[in-house]
Design an enzyme around this catalytic site. Structure first.
Site, PDB file in Angstrom:
ATOM      1  CE  LYS A 207     -23.324 -38.717 -71.768  1.00 57.68           C
ATOM      2  NZ  LYS A 207     -23.347 -37.330 -71.240  1.00 57.68           N
ATOM      3  CD  GLU A 213     -28.203 -48.399 -59.557  1.00 55.39           C
ATOM      4  OE1 GLU A 213     -27.294 -48.321 -60.407  1.00 55.39           O
ATOM      5  OE2 GLU A 213     -28.366 -47.556 -58.650  1.00 55.39           O
TER       6      GLU A 213
END
Ligand code: F6P
Length: 538
Positions: A207, A213
């Site tokens: 989003k 990560e």
């Protein structure tokens, strides 16, 4: 949505006194005094999902007081405000619109037609991409069919798609699915050892498009991809193999994603509530858009139930109240999700984020420190495996642990009927053993260590079958249950500020691990000692 401290309500005080009474009664007694107990404490939802909450330490008075708590904390108004698109996510100044993602009845909920146009445009894009890849029309840069879909995402950009695709394994087509979430490179290495770049599509699902990560994994995959292809064959290789799902379009374009391959994710959709959105692209790719749409329709069915049903017949409200009954009046700390369906093994993990990232809060909606329990610790596993690992504690431990037992009457397989009979027998027997124990018929003097005192509460959630529609209903039910718990507990359920500090410190520790003279502020000997130990070997 009013910001009412639940402990100040009349119902709360009644429940405190009522709990003292109920501690003298057992589930065994409650069945003895009411021959219709199962009928009075269960809801058969359209003969598709049976919600049996009779094996709880509750009676009609309990439900009466709990329902009054829901009324006094204004739950019905909060439901309407969410569905009508009010900015109830106050700390992020946003509406909460995951229900709009699965509703095609524009006049029913949101009056804001622009949002519906956006949602329908995205759904169309999900369908087009799914149809093109599944049919083989969308080819890789060497004109080979696509065999592998790799979802690169974490948290709500990972757990929902992972749980749904695994739960609906029987509906999956031949596409190989891979989920790259952790920064631990073993996951990435395992995946690239199994795929060929020319037969693979990578979905960067984020989003914010700046989760460390996910972006690190995406950059490593991009580097691996560019190194392992023949760049001279086709210039716009990237657009054939990389898709982005994000609210941060600019960042995706900057990464090199072709604008046509970017599926927007509305900012009013919380990560843990996003599987119904473009984050669900890999779901649609794996089971086909029609089945993905069935998932949405099932969720919409439960949304209707939640929106229209009176509170005493409203399944998410009743189940939310029962959870609050135990966590706030019996001081339970955890809730166990035991799902007797091996494909649904990721459901407890998914519900951990849904619950604990929503309601793991300690400041109330008035900015005051909370002095009562909020989210329970959600954990669990598949049955029957759990019976051979932690059930001992459920039966004879010192902690009261309310459980949700979930299964389906119709198996996901045709042969091996005897297996399903045993699975369901265990599913039912365990709730019975937990509720009633063996002390009524067993002379505990013979072997006190064998005795099970029972009175361990559980909800049985029994689906007719695990299919996209029914699974959509079940997940929607849990979303609404958690929403109601947050309303009653007077907390903001749709932000997650608590995860930002760890991320921030990580960035400074990375610098320290990579450079010698970098000084981490807020020095503490433990972290310094850990860094020194790391540096001994790297
Ligand atoms: O850090 C928590 C969180 O923000 C979750 O709420 C979210 O689902 C996950 O990280 C991934 O965020 P994004 O989709 O922005 O990469």
């Amino acid at each position: 949505m009013k910001n009412i401290n639940p402990t100040k309500t009349f119902a709360w005080k009644k429940l405190q006194n009522h709990a003292k009474e109920m501690k003298k009664i057992t589930i065994y007694d409650l069945f003895k005094i009411d021959n219709n107990r199962f009928k009075n404490f269960s809801i058969n939802f359209e003969n598709t999902i049976l919600f049996d909450y009779s094996k709880n330490i509750i009676n009609k008075k309990t439900i009466f007081y709990l329902l009054n708590l829901a009324k006094e904390t204004n739950c019905i108004d909060a439901i309407h405000e969410m569905f009508y698109g009010k900015k109830i996510n106050i700390t992020e100044n946003k509406a909460v619109l995951h229900t709009a993602l699965r509703n095609n009845n524009i006049d029913f909920f949101l009056r804001n037609h622009q949002i519906y146009n956006d949602i329908n445009k995205i759904l169309k894009k999900i369908k087009n991409i799914s149809d093109e890849i599944i049919s083989g029309k969308w080819k890789g840069y060497t004109n080979k069919k696509i065999k592998n879909i790799i979802n690169i995402g974490i948290g709500g950009s990972h757990l929902g798609p992972l749980m749904i695709t695994k739960s609906l394994k029987n509906y999956q087509n031949k596409l190989n699915l891979f989920f790259l979430s952790n920064i631990d490179a073993t996951q990435l290495i395992n995946i690239i050892n199994k795929i060929k770049p020319e037969e693979s599509i990578f979905i960067i699902a984020s989003k914010t498009f700046n989760t460390l990560e996910t972006i690190t994994n995406a950059l490593s995959i991009k580097k691996w991809f560019m190194k392992n292809i023949n760049i001279n064959i086709n210039k716009n290789i990237f657009s054939k193999h990389f898709i982005a799902v994000t609210n941060n379009i600019n960042a995706a374009v900057k990464f090199g994603i072709n604008e046509n391959n970017i599926l927007p994710l509305l900012s009013e959709i919380g990560g843990r509530f996003s599987l119904w959105s473009s984050i669900g692209l890999i779901i649609s790719l794996s089971i086909g858009f029609d089945n993905f749409y069935q998932l949405l329709q099932g969720a919409h069915k439960m949304d209707n139930h939640f929106f229209y049903s009176p509170i005493d017949k409203n399944i998410p409200i009743i189940m939310a109240l029962i959870s609050i009954w135990y966590s706030n009046f019996w001081n339970t700390e955890t809730e166990a999700i035991i799902v007797y369906n091996n494909n649904m093994c990721f459901l407890p993990l998914y519900l951990q984020q849904l619950n604990m990232e929503s309601n793991g809060k300690s400041i109330d909606r008035n900015g005051q420190k909370i002095k009562y329990q909020t989210s329970s610790i959600i954990w669990g596993d598949v049955g029957t495996n759990g019976q051979h690992s932690f059930f001992q504690m459920l039966h004879q431990g010192t902690k009261l642990i309310p459980c949700d037992f979930i299964s389906s009457a119709i198996p996901n397989y045709n042969n091996y009927k005897n297996h399903h009979v045993q699975l369901i027998a265990n599913y039912i027997a365990q709730t019975k053993a937990l509720a009633f124990g063996n002390i009524k018929e067993y002379n505990c003097q013979k072997n006190i260590y064998y005795s099970c005192y029972g009175n361990k509460p559980s909800n049985s959630i029994f689906l007719k079958k695990i299919n996209p529609y029914n699974l959509g209903m079940l997940i929607s039910y849990y979303e609404h249950k958690i929403f109601i718990q947050g309303i009653i507990l007077n907390i903001f359920s749709f932000d997650q500020w608590g995860v930002e500090l760890g991320k921030k410190i990580t960035h400074s520790v990375i610098k320290k691990l990579n450079e010698n003279n970098y000084k981490i502020n807020g020095n503490d000997p433990s972290s310094e000692g850990l860094i020194d130990f790391y540096k001994c070997f790297n």
